[in-house]
Design a protein around this motif. Structure first.
Motif: not given
Length: 689
Positions: A62, A44-45, A48-49, A51-55, A451, A449
């Motif tokens: 939000w 993820l680290w 992932g950024k 694809v899943a910037g919210w993480a 998350v 992240p």
């Protein structure tokens, strides 16, 4: 002896400390879980950024607008809140008056004199107590509570205040302490009694007290400044709020510690509920309650500098003014004056706590006033004599300036000499640590992240303390992220983490060396006591003068302030290891190095971890203060909120610091308890906080 030998054998045998073969499947499952979690975290680290910037960064849509909610609630309280006959503002003014009236009276007796009127038209109708009278009274109190030695110590501390020119400021500080401490003691006792009587109150108070003890002090100042305005009254209220939680906790523990036989005695004699409380329980719990009084005194003195930011004056203002001028000599003198005041009040409160009540003999009521209250009469005589002497000779009223001693610019000259002669070396060390340690760690932590970090913390909580701890740390981590404080929280973690590591690398070896050498330990204990009583702001001045502002300066100040618990707890843990276990290790043929590493350090590890825990707590509290030297973390958020009187911003940042402290505290404490269980030690032995 066979039990001792078997325990020593278990400690020496590292395999026996770990779980037995019956737990092997469980351990394998945990290893697999950690392996999978770490692989997922790294993936993820690294990838992932996109694809899943919210993480990595919680989207603004939000985020929970807690800051706005708090600010709006505070504005409503001040402008619109009403209780029928009076508004919330009327209530705060009434509370301020309850504090201000006795404060002005005590301040007049100790410093300004009793005045008639206000402002420039005020006239003195009664001078303040002379310095000789105050010293005589406190020495008499010391003699009454602990004998000649205590009288000499307490009197000497107050003489120090006069000789070094700190008398006037010290009396202003003492006046605020004499008001804040009784209110804090009574309030804490009443809350402790309520928690003791009603379990619902106890359950409700626990998380509130945890927050009050972990939220940075600066965060308290923002709403108090908003509600009570700028001045000494607000400073006293802030001091009361800061010192109240320990008294509440200690009151509850002391009341719970009253033996069942005492309860039974009260019931047998037909005591009512009120009589049981005030004539049975409270007197029986008095030794523990006096420990709480001591804690309130010490915390009130710790608060004097921070309270000076909202108008306290006294020694705290002197230290703060010296910091602004970078006058290390004046700041150190005022800091030592706070230490002297703390030592005097600490020794007095401890002596009164240890003093046993005297039984009144039959017929004592027939004696005259002098025979019944000799110390009270002597104290009043000293006050009258001092006042009359002050009217005859001015030096007997106020200590003459010609006889005062000052270190002058000695501290500043010393720092300047170090800068002139060792500037290149200091810069080399600073740049090496900044470029190779601080900046890389900062970039690493701020790139993680939220998350993934939350998931790893939850897994650690599940492993160490079960699902409740996992839920707690994950919820607190999510709250930090969803209030928009994650990046600044990671900067706080980076500064705190590096400071704690360095403080532990310095403090633990010193504790190990001092634990087995009595003379060295006495010297180290004196140094540690001094470090823990010096005001936190004092550490900033030499750090700023040597290294200027920035993260490195903040780290040096935090390490100097937070190293004491690492030393104290390490030495405490090693000194309390059962000598029979060490002897059994010698009989088993262990070398001195094996005795240290395989027995003494392992048995002392729970206490060492608790020392690290306390180091973390002190580091976090100091980081808020280091916002004055240019850090960019949660501490700066709290300080900016104070300067702008932004209640929501200050409390949200302060709560984020509190959440970090609670997460660290719970995880480290759970780890210490697991180690105790492995070593066969009682859970919670050694205690913390």
């Amino acid at each position: 002896m066979s039990d001792v030998a078997s325990q020593a054998g278990r400690v020496i045998d590292a395999g026996a400390i770990r779980a037995g073969t019956s737990n092997a499947p469980g351990k394998t499952a945990w290893r697999i879980a950690w392996g999978v979690a770490l692989v997922v975290f790294v993936m993820l680290w690294l990838f992932g950024k996109p694809v899943a910037g919210w993480a990595f960064d919680v989207p603004r849509a939000w985020r929970i607008p807690v800051q706005r909610w708090i600010s709006d609630a505070m504005k409503w309280l001040v402008d619109d809140a009403s209780f029928g006959l009076f508004s919330f503002t009327d209530l705060t003014r009434f509370l301020a008056t309850l504090v201000e009236v006795p404060y002005r009276l005590v301040l007049g007796l100790l410093s300004t004199g009793i005045m008639d009127g206000r402002g420039s038209s005020a006239q003195e109708i009664l001078p303040p107590l002379s310095w000789l009278a105050v010293i005589g009274v406190v020495a008499l109190m010391g003699y009454f509570a602990g004998g000649r030695r205590l009288a000499f110590i307490v009197g000497g501390c107050f003489v120090f205040l006069a000789v070094f020119g700190q008398w006037d400021s010290a009396m202003v500080t003492l006046a605020s302490i004499l008001i804040a401490v009784p209110i804090g003691v009574v309030g804490g006792l009443l809350l402790g009694l309520a928690a003791f009587r009603w379990r619902a109150v106890d359950i409700a108070l626990r998380p509130l007290l945890d927050l009050m003890q972990t939220v940075p002090v600066f965060a308290y100042l923002v709403p108090i400044l908003f509600l009570f305005g700028f001045g000494p009254t607000s400073a006293i209220v802030a001091t009361i709020v800061y010192a109240l939680p320990p008294m509440t906790r200690i009151s509850l523990l002391a009341l719970k510690g009253v033996p069942d036989e005492v309860h039974e005695l009260g019931r047998m004699t037909g005591c009512s509920r009120r009589q049981m409380t005030w004539r049975i329980l409270v007197p029986s719990a008095m030794p523990g309650l006096m420990i709480g009084v001591n804690q309130v005194i010490m915390l009130s003195l710790n608060m004097v500098i921070i309270a000076s930011m909202i108008g306290a004056g006294g020694l705290g203002f002197d230290v703060l003014a010296a910091l602004r001028r970078l006058d290390i000599g004046a700041g150190f003198e005022a800091g030592l004056a706070i230490v002297a005041l703390a030592i005097a009040l600490d020794r007095l409160s401890q002596a009164f706590a240890a003093r046993r009540p005297e039984h009144v003999a039959a017929g004592a009521g027939e004696k005259n006033l002098l025979a019944r209250h000799p110390y009270t009469v002597a104290g009043l005589a000293l006050i009258v004599a001092g006042g009359l002497a002050g009217l005859v000779a001015a030096p007997l009223q106020s200590y003459p300036e010609a006889l005062q001693i000052s270190t002058g610019t000695l501290g500043s000259d010393l720092v300047s000499w170090i800068n002139i002669n060792f500037f290149d070396q200091l810069e080399a060390v600073k740049n090496a640590l900044l470029l190779n340690v601080l900046i890389p760690v900062k970039r690493f932590l701020t790139s993680l992240p939220w998350v993934g970090v939350t998931g790893l913390l939850a897994l650690a909580g599940l492993r160490l303390g079960g699902w409740r701890l996992a839920l707690l740390v994950s919820v607190l981590s999510c709250l930090i992220a969803f209030t928009g404080q994650w990046e600044k929280a990671m900067i706080t973690v980076y500064l705190c983490g590096i400071s704690v590591v360095i403080a532990s690398l310095v403090g633990i070896p010193i504790g190990v060396l001092a634990a087995g050498r009595e003379r060295l330990w006495k010297f180290v204990e004196l140094v540690v006591d001094t470090l823990q009583t010096l005001p936190s702001f004092v550490y900033l001045m030499p750090a700023v003068m040597l290294f200027r502002v920035g993260d490195f300066t903040a780290m040096i100040a935090v390490v100097a302030y937070a190293v004491a618990p690492a030393i104290r707890y390490t030495a405490y843990g090693l000194r309390r290891v059962d000598p029979q276990l060490v002897e059994a290790g010698v009989v088993a043929g262990a070398t001195p190095w094996q005795l240290l590493t395989k027995i003494r350090l392992k048995l002392a590890l729970p206490e060492i971890l608790l020392g690290v825990n306390q180091t973390v707590m002190l580091a976090l509290s100091m980081l808020v203060i280091t916002a004055l030297v240019g850090t960019r973390d949660l501490g700066q958020e709290v300080y900016i909120a104070l300067t702008k009187a932004d209640t929501g911003r200050g409390l949200v940042a302060g709560l984020s610091v509190a959440f970090i402290a609670i997460i660290a505290d719970r995880l480290i404490s759970a780890g210490a308890n697991r180690i105790r269980a492995r070593l066969g030690l009682p859970e919670g032995e050694g205690g913390h906080r």
